[in-house]
Design an enzyme around this catalytic site. Sequence first.
Site, PDB file in Angstrom:
ATOM      1  N   ASP A  62       0.812  -1.211   0.000  1.00  0.00           N
ATOM      2  CA  ASP A  62       0.000   0.000   0.000  1.00  0.00           C
ATOM      3  C   ASP A  62       0.849   1.266   0.000  1.00  0.00           C
ATOM      4  OD1 ASP A  62       0.947  -0.266   2.666  1.00  0.00           O
ATOM      5  OD2 ASP A  62      -0.944  -1.161   3.301  1.00  0.00           O
ATOM      6  N   ASN A 128      -7.516  -3.640  14.699  1.00  0.00           N
ATOM      7  CA  ASN A 128      -8.895  -3.957  14.315  1.00  0.00           C
ATOM      8  C   ASN A 128      -8.968  -5.122  13.337  1.00  0.00           C
ATOM      9  OD1 ASN A 128      -7.953  -2.821  11.966  1.00  0.00           O
ATOM     10  ND2 ASN A 128      -9.413  -1.119  11.901  1.00  0.00           N
ATOM     11  N   HIS A 130      -7.195  -5.451  10.512  1.00  0.00           N
ATOM     12  CA  HIS A 130      -6.955  -5.167   9.101  1.00  0.00           C
ATOM     13  C   HIS A 130      -5.630  -5.759   8.638  1.00  0.00           C
ATOM     14  CE1 HIS A 130      -4.842  -1.261  10.398  1.00  0.00           C
ATOM     15  NE2 HIS A 130      -3.946  -1.858   9.624  1.00  0.00           N
TER      16      HIS A 130
END
Length: 234
Positions: A62, A128, A130
């Site tokens: 990313d 969380n 991800h």
Amino acid sequence: MKIIRVENQAEGGKIAFILLKESLAQGAKTLGLATGSTPISFYEEVVKSQLDFSEITTINLDEYVGLPVEHEQSYHSFMAAQLFNHKSFKENFLPNGLAQDLNQEVKRYDQVIEDHPIDFQILGIGRNGHIGFNEPGTSFATKTHLVDLEASTIEANSRFFDSIDQVPKQAISMGIASIMGAKMIVLLAFGKEKAKAVKEMISGDIREDLPASILQKHDNVVVVVDKEAASELE
């Protein structure tokens, strides 16, 4: 899913590097790379090594949208500082977060992944659940996409910026389906704040509100966890 427990992050980096060496010996040509604090000990082992990477291609997970490549918190800069300034690779691919047409950039990056199937993917996991910047609720079928970052992710990344207001609100991320296409996945998790996500990833239901849970369906995943990250495992 194979679980390897280690004492600390330094040992975790060494284990990940051993797994990389084994993968390269078996013919791996393309590495999927991650950013953030989690893989730093792994990159330190790569840099210290005498391995030749001149025929190896890398594809990063990313990049933030809106940060210039030279910005100290861009993932281009992170990868240069941690790895690319020290080891030469055949090619290094990262998303272009300054692309004028972000939708076209998403398509370009999907083509990069299609042209260079990933043999060995390094992952971290967010608090969380991800993976990459695939936030809870992301479809498991998603390939490269434009992501609106969750408040918890922005907060977690704010420690790298002077203020939370400077943290980008969007990123381009390799999708969950793209990650699952890798032949081997090595996920690293260190620290108490990752313990709940690690437990849910390994033993919880497979559900889109915990993206990492899909890794249960991959047939070659190694999870490397320190004592704190493994503290909620049985």
